[in-house]
Design a protein around this motif. Structure first.
Motif, mmCIF file in Angstrom:
data_model
loop_
_atom_site.group_PDB
_atom_site.id
_atom_site.type_symbol
_atom_site.label_atom_id
_atom_site.label_comp_id
_atom_site.label_asym_id
_atom_site.label_seq_id
_atom_site.Cartn_x
_atom_site.Cartn_y
_atom_site.Cartn_z
ATOM 1 N N ILE A 166 0.814 -1.219 0.000
ATOM 2 C CA ILE A 166 0.000 0.000 0.000
ATOM 3 C C ILE A 166 0.843 1.261 0.000
ATOM 4 N N GLY A 167 2.166 1.095 0.062
ATOM 5 C CA GLY A 167 3.069 2.220 -0.139
ATOM 6 C C GLY A 167 3.308 3.132 1.048
ATOM 7 N N ILE A 168 3.270 2.595 2.257
ATOM 8 C CA ILE A 168 3.578 3.401 3.441
ATOM 9 C C ILE A 168 4.441 2.584 4.390
ATOM 10 N N SER A 169 4.988 3.246 5.383
ATOM 11 C CA SER A 169 5.820 2.534 6.357
ATOM 12 C C SER A 169 4.939 1.705 7.292
ATOM 13 N N VAL A 170 5.542 0.720 7.927
ATOM 14 C CA VAL A 170 4.810 -0.143 8.859
ATOM 15 C C VAL A 170 4.209 0.673 10.000
ATOM 16 N N SER A 171 4.989 1.566 10.577
ATOM 17 C CA SER A 171 4.481 2.339 11.722
ATOM 18 C C SER A 171 3.345 3.265 11.289
ATOM 19 N N SER A 172 3.470 3.879 10.126
ATOM 20 C CA SER A 172 2.411 4.757 9.627
ATOM 21 C C SER A 172 1.148 3.951 9.325
ATOM 22 N N ARG A 173 1.332 2.800 8.692
ATOM 23 C CA ARG A 173 0.187 1.939 8.377
ATOM 24 C C ARG A 173 -0.537 1.497 9.644
ATOM 25 N N ASN A 174 0.221 1.073 10.653
ATOM 26 C CA ASN A 174 -0.393 0.645 11.916
ATOM 27 C C ASN A 174 -1.176 1.783 12.560
ATOM 28 N N ARG A 175 -0.594 2.964 12.577
ATOM 29 C CA ARG A 175 -1.255 4.123 13.191
ATOM 30 C C ARG A 175 -2.567 4.446 12.454
ATOM 31 N N HIS A 176 -2.505 4.513 11.128
ATOM 32 C CA HIS A 176 -3.705 4.825 10.341
ATOM 33 C C HIS A 176 -4.763 3.720 10.472
ATOM 34 N N PHE A 177 -4.323 2.482 10.381
ATOM 35 C CA PHE A 177 -5.249 1.348 10.448
ATOM 36 C C PHE A 177 -5.984 1.338 11.783
ATOM 37 N N ARG A 178 -5.233 1.519 12.867
ATOM 38 C CA ARG A 178 -5.842 1.511 14.201
ATOM 39 C C ARG A 178 -6.776 2.706 14.395
ATOM 40 N N ALA A 179 -6.418 3.853 13.817
ATOM 41 C CA ALA A 179 -7.269 5.047 13.949
ATOM 42 C C ALA A 179 -8.625 4.846 13.290
ATOM 43 N N VAL A 180 -8.658 4.097 12.193
ATOM 44 C CA VAL A 180 -9.920 3.902 11.471
ATOM 45 C C VAL A 180 -10.682 2.673 11.961
ATOM 46 N N THR A 181 -9.986 1.565 12.242
ATOM 47 C CA THR A 181 -10.678 0.323 12.580
ATOM 48 C C THR A 181 -10.643 -0.025 14.066
ATOM 49 N N ALA A 182 -9.830 0.674 14.853
ATOM 50 C CA ALA A 182 -9.646 0.415 16.287
ATOM 51 C C ALA A 182 -8.990 -0.939 16.547
ATOM 52 N N MET A 183 -8.279 -1.471 15.554
ATOM 53 C CA MET A 183 -7.534 -2.712 15.745
ATOM 54 C C MET A 183 -6.361 -2.756 14.781
ATOM 55 N N SER A 184 -5.434 -3.657 15.050
ATOM 56 C CA SER A 184 -4.277 -3.816 14.170
ATOM 57 C C SER A 184 -4.690 -4.644 12.950
ATOM 58 N N PRO A 185 -3.884 -4.618 11.883
ATOM 59 C CA PRO A 185 -4.205 -5.453 10.725
ATOM 60 C C PRO A 185 -4.300 -6.942 11.070
ATOM 61 N N LEU A 186 -3.440 -7.429 11.952
ATOM 62 C CA LEU A 186 -3.507 -8.839 12.341
ATOM 63 C C LEU A 186 -4.784 -9.150 13.124
ATOM 64 N N GLN A 187 -5.175 -8.240 14.021
ATOM 65 C CA GLN A 187 -6.433 -8.438 14.748
ATOM 66 C C GLN A 187 -7.610 -8.443 13.778
ATOM 67 N N TYR A 188 -7.564 -7.548 12.798
ATOM 68 C CA TYR A 188 -8.625 -7.468 11.793
ATOM 69 C C TYR A 188 -8.695 -8.772 11.007
ATOM 70 N N GLN A 189 -7.545 -9.303 10.592
ATOM 71 C CA GLN A 189 -7.533 -10.543 9.821
ATOM 72 C C GLN A 189 -8.101 -11.687 10.651
ATOM 73 N N LYS A 190 -7.729 -11.780 11.920
ATOM 74 C CA LYS A 190 -8.248 -12.855 12.768
ATOM 75 C C LYS A 190 -9.755 -12.736 12.933
ATOM 76 N N LEU A 191 -10.239 -11.521 13.126
ATOM 77 C CA LEU A 191 -11.681 -11.298 13.237
ATOM 78 C C LEU A 191 -12.379 -11.701 11.947
ATOM 79 N N ARG A 192 -11.800 -11.338 10.827
ATOM 80 C CA ARG A 192 -12.363 -11.666 9.510
ATOM 81 C C ARG A 192 -12.403 -13.177 9.312
#
Length: 184
Positions: free
Chosen positions: A88-114
């Motif tokens: 997606i073209g961003i750094s890991v820390s930036s991606r984590n911050r943005h992802f958590r701000a919108v979904t209230a979870m990390s990408p791994l938590q989101y994948q497990k929930l999915r």
């Protein structure tokens, strides 16, 4: 994010879109036009600037939307955080911050929930298909069949069966049984 009352024109187009879901043919033909109308009304409504910003390729919401889609498309695989950030073209820390701000979870938590959600839906569909097959043989034993496929209450079984097949279990079984007799 912002909240406001929807005007009558936006509500009208939303209701028309929802009604189209009752007829797949109409949805296929008219759905794109109604969605386009909804987009038009949102882009020209009281929060037009916010809507346009959300649609910008480099906005936080757009980045997270791409990340969510990336995770969804790989729900059945182990994901690597570095691959997601790279794709997606961003750094890991930036991606984590943005992802958590919108979904209230990390990408791994989101994948497990999915994964849990997909697994639950698949199991439910299999149980309901099994129940449908058994109901053809015993259409008057609805509650017992519901219990046999794992439902704790007849009302829950009936509600989910109706949602999946469009008719109550007993009625659907009788209809299916008569269709089998006609075909034989």
């Amino acid at each position: 994010m912002a909240i406001s009352d929807a005007d009558d024109d936006l509500l009208d187009s939303l209701v028309r879109l929802l009604r189209l879901f009752d007829d797949p043919r109409e949805l296929q033909v008219l759905g794109a036009g109604v969605r386009r109308e909804i987009h038009w009304r949102l882009l020209n409504g009281p929060h037009a600037a916010l809507m346009r910003q959300a649609g910008m390729a480099d906005s936080r919401l757009a980045l997270v939307a791409r990340a969510v889609e990336w995770v969804r498309s790989r729900y059945d695989r182990v994901i690597r955080i570095d691959d997601l950030a790279w794709d997606i073209g961003i750094s890991v820390s930036s991606r984590n911050r943005h992802f958590r701000a919108v979904t209230a979870m990390s990408p791994l938590q989101y994948q497990k929930l999915r994964l849990q959600h997909v697994d639950h839906r698949l199991r439910q569909q299999i149980r309901l298909q099994k129940a449908r097959m058994e109901l053809i043989a015993a259409p008057h034993d609805v509650a017992a069949i519901g219990y046999a496929v794992g439902y704790d209450s007849p009302s829950q079984f009936s509600r989910e069966y109706r949602r999946m097949f469009g008719a109550a279990p007993g009625r659907d079984a009788i209809r299916l049984q008569s269709a089998v007799i006609v075909c034989e």
